[in-house]
Scaffold this active site. Structure first.
Site, PDB file in Angstrom:
ATOM      1  N   LYS A 151      76.494  37.681  29.970  1.00 31.76           N
ATOM      2  CA  LYS A 151      75.801  37.719  28.669  1.00 31.76           C
ATOM      3  C   LYS A 151      74.626  38.694  28.729  1.00 31.76           C
ATOM      4  CE  LYS A 151      74.470  36.518  24.462  1.00 31.76           C
ATOM      5  NZ  LYS A 151      73.165  37.071  24.225  1.00 31.76           N
ATOM      6  N   SER A 165      76.953  34.519  22.166  1.00 30.11           N
ATOM      7  CA  SER A 165      76.538  35.672  21.372  1.00 30.11           C
ATOM      8  C   SER A 165      77.075  35.593  19.953  1.00 30.11           C
ATOM      9  CB  SER A 165      77.039  36.970  22.010  1.00 30.11           C
ATOM     10  OG  SER A 165      76.680  38.060  21.170  1.00 30.11           O
ATOM     11  N   HIS A 182      76.013  42.054  28.388  1.00 35.79           N
ATOM     12  CA  HIS A 182      76.356  42.214  26.967  1.00 35.79           C
ATOM     13  C   HIS A 182      75.123  42.673  26.192  1.00 35.79           C
ATOM     14  CE1 HIS A 182      76.062  40.598  22.878  1.00 35.79           C
ATOM     15  NE2 HIS A 182      77.360  40.791  22.753  1.00 35.79           N
ATOM     16  N   ASN A 183      74.009  42.017  26.432  1.00 33.75           N
ATOM     17  CA  ASN A 183      72.798  42.374  25.704  1.00 33.75           C
ATOM     18  C   ASN A 183      72.298  43.770  26.081  1.00 33.75           C
ATOM     19  OD1 ASN A 183      73.018  39.718  24.798  1.00 33.75           O
ATOM     20  ND2 ASN A 183      70.812  39.489  24.652  1.00 33.75           N
ATOM     21  N   GLU A 193      74.291  46.051  24.221  1.00 42.91           N
ATOM     22  CA  GLU A 193      73.818  45.932  22.827  1.00 42.91           C
ATOM     23  C   GLU A 193      72.580  46.824  22.607  1.00 42.91           C
ATOM     24  OE1 GLU A 193      73.259  41.771  21.383  1.00 42.91           O
ATOM     25  OE2 GLU A 193      71.170  42.349  21.055  1.00 42.91           O
TER      26      GLU A 193
HETATM   27  C1  6PG Z   1      73.437  37.902  20.706  1.00 42.65           C
HETATM   28  C2  6PG Z   1      72.121  38.594  20.743  1.00 42.65           C
HETATM   29  C3  6PG Z   1      71.023  37.611  20.912  1.00 42.65           C
HETATM   30  C4  6PG Z   1      69.647  38.144  20.581  1.00 42.65           C
HETATM   31  C5  6PG Z   1      68.866  38.663  21.748  1.00 42.65           C
HETATM   32  C6  6PG Z   1      68.399  40.080  21.737  1.00 42.65           C
HETATM   33  O1  6PG Z   1      74.252  38.223  21.560  1.00 42.65           O
HETATM   34  O2  6PG Z   1      73.651  37.074  19.829  1.00 42.65           O
HETATM   35  O3  6PG Z   1      72.070  39.497  21.796  1.00 42.65           O
HETATM   36  O4  6PG Z   1      71.147  37.062  22.167  1.00 42.65           O
HETATM   37  O5  6PG Z   1      69.549  38.815  19.423  1.00 42.65           O
HETATM   38  O6  6PG Z   1      67.810  37.779  21.831  1.00 42.65           O
HETATM   39  O7  6PG Z   1      67.170  40.183  21.165  1.00 42.65           O
HETATM   40  P1  6PG Z   1      66.051  41.263  21.498  1.00 42.65           P
HETATM   41  O8  6PG Z   1      66.486  42.531  20.873  1.00 42.65           O
HETATM   42  O9  6PG Z   1      64.855  40.661  20.830  1.00 42.65           O
HETATM   43  O10 6PG Z   1      65.857  41.338  22.957  1.00 42.65           O
END
Ligand code: 6PG
Length: 480
Positions: free
Chosen positions: A184, A130, A187-188, A191
């Site tokens: 991960k 990430s 994590h997303n 996010e």
């Molecule tokens: C990271 C990000 C990276 C990316 C994803 C999310 O941890 O560096 O999460 O993995 O930006 O692809 O993107 P989307 O918002 O397009 O799903």
């Protein structure tokens, strides 16, 4: 060719080439690079002579350029592309060598790939990375899974390129096979929730007070000095103060309001549904992106009745309420994310150290934030913590934020400003702390129409009421 490189990177798009440059910049590393079309390799070679890359034109040459155990990180598009590269590498690698998938792979695919590759004697490691393009170049947060054996070789290499937070590299061996990609993925998911919450805070302030994007940018910059300090708050301030060169309008006003997605948030929610874990904040963030991307429905609904938005009274007090509501909702997003990690670890037999995960998220990654240290401390104090939000530090946060949170959510509902992530997080919080839930009534309904039975609070056993008979209760065997 002499086997000069201790590490190789496959895939020379921006993430791959940046990671290769990061590796090459660290003492002791010599980096072999390969791309399906050599043209791209040549471009990277020409642009970065300082990296002293060892280029390869085919997989055999790539393998020959690597010292043993050969270690290669794949940075290609997730899915079929990854499978093709793995197949090609297993042809030219030998038992004991290590193939690392550094893309955003679905953890189930990683489990499958690890099993298949292991049969050849080669190690396969799914590693979440990430931090975007800049992180890849300067220091990402890295979440590797895979075998203990591969960690022996890989650990020092990954530690050399990872971000450093408070003197510690942001990488740890998360667990076996798909554990790294699972973490991960979570994590997303967090996010997604964090981004949606910040977007809701912006929308509330803009529509509630009429402040301009530049003024709101200053508010976020201020917030970034306190408990909310994080990369996402920091970049939000940057985005909001950006002026569009062609129109002179705030950039945020000329960007089409339809959010895209590469799918990792959806994976998180799908996985959580399978595990039975309510990640409602993350789910609402995914749904909010879906709703935004339905222009025909939105146009058709544009005239639906709504309230006239009452103006906010005390603007400063309102902004402070929004800040506190954001903090509270953010704690819930992390709490739900960690619940999903605990459930995943149980389901797939991974020994995941929750405190270590919070630690490696302190630097390099997209959700890096000041309060991650508090999560590490919470799990250190009580490794068996059943819900992060019940740790003493977070109980105090809830005590000091919940009044503001309720004012914001109720005010938003009254004004017709959508706050799906704020509201669902509060509903989750109230559900979790409730003494009695109306789930009892749901059980009664299920028993009524389907004889699905219920348990009682006052005695053991499983019961059914004869709803269509004399409505007496009988003891039943729960088969439904
Ligand atoms: C990271 C990000 C990276 C990316 C994803 C999310 O941890 O560096 O999460 O993995 O930006 O692809 O993107 P989307 O918002 O397009 O799903």
């Amino acid at each position: 060719m002499a086997a000069e490189a201790n590490i190789g990177v496959v895939g020379m798009a921006v993430m791959g080439s940046n990671l290769a440059r990061n590796l090459a910049s660290r003492e002791g590393n010599t980096v072999a690079i390969f791309n399906r079309s050599y043209e791209k390799t040549q471009t990277v070679l020409d642009a970065h002579p300082e990296a002293k890359f060892i280029p390869a034109k085919d997989y055999a040459e790539f393998a020959a350029s690597l010292s043993k155990p050969r270690t290669a990180i794949i940075m290609v598009q997730a899915g079929k592309g990854t499978d093709a590269v793995i197949d090609a590498l297993t042809e030219v690698f030998e038992p004991g060598d290590i193939i690392v998938d550094g893309g955003n792979a679905l953890f189930g695919d990683t489990i499958r790939r690890e099993k298949a590759v292991r049969e050849t004697g080669i190690n396969f490691v799914g590693a979440g990375i990430s931090g975007g393009e800049e992180g890849a170049l300067l220091g990402p947060s890295i979440m590797p899974g895979g075998s203990d054996e591969s960690w022996v070789t890989l650990g020092p290499i990954l530690k050399s390129i990872a971000a450093v937070a408070e003197g510690e590299p942001c990488v740890t061996h998360v667990g076996h096979d798909g554990a790294g990609h699972f973490v991960k993925m979570i994590h997303n998911g967090i996010e997604y929730a964090d981004m949606q919450l910040i977007a809701e805070a912006y929308d509330l302030i803009r529509r509630g007070t009429g402040k301009t994007p530049t003024e709101i940018s200053d508010i976020f910059t201020e917030w970034n000095k306190g408990e909310l300090e994080s990369y996402l708050i920091e970049i939000t301030a940057e985005v909001l103060k950006q002026v569009d060169a062609s129109t002179g309008a705030p950039l945020v006003d000329v960007i089409l309001d339809q959010a895209g997605s590469k799918g990792t948030g959806v994976w998180t929610v799908q996985t959580a549904l399978d595990l039975g874990i309510p990640v409602s904040g993350i789910a609402e963030a995914v749904f909010a992106r879906s709703l935004s991307s339905k222009p025909a429905q939105r146009a058709a609904a544009a005239e639906l009745p709504g309230p006239s938005s009452p103006a906010v009274g005390d603007v400063d007090a309102f902004i402070e309420d929004v800040r506190l509501a954001l903090y509270a909702s953010k704690v819930i997003a992390y709490s739900q994310g960690f619940d999903a990690i605990v459930a995943g670890a149980e389901q797939y037999n991974w020994n995941i150290q929750k405190g270590e995960i919070a630690k490696i998220w302190r630097g390099g990654c997209i959700i890096r934030a000041r309060f991650l240290n508090r999560i590490t401390e919470a799990y250190a104090e009580n490794p068996g913590l059943v819900a992060l939000v019940t740790a003493p530090f977070f109980v105090d946060v809830m005590a000091s934020t919940q009044d503001a949170w309720r004012r914001v959510v109720s005010g938003a509902a009254q004004s017709g400003i959508p706050t799906p992530a704020f509201s669902s997080s509060l509903a989750y919080y109230d559900g979790l702390r409730a003494d009695r839930l109306p789930a009892a009534l749901v059980q009664g309904q299920r028993d009524f129409f389907g004889a699905h039975t219920y348990k009682r609070v006052d005695k053991d056993g499983t019961f059914h009421t004869l709803w269509s008979g004399d409505r007496t209760e009988i003891e039943a065997t729960d088969t439904h």
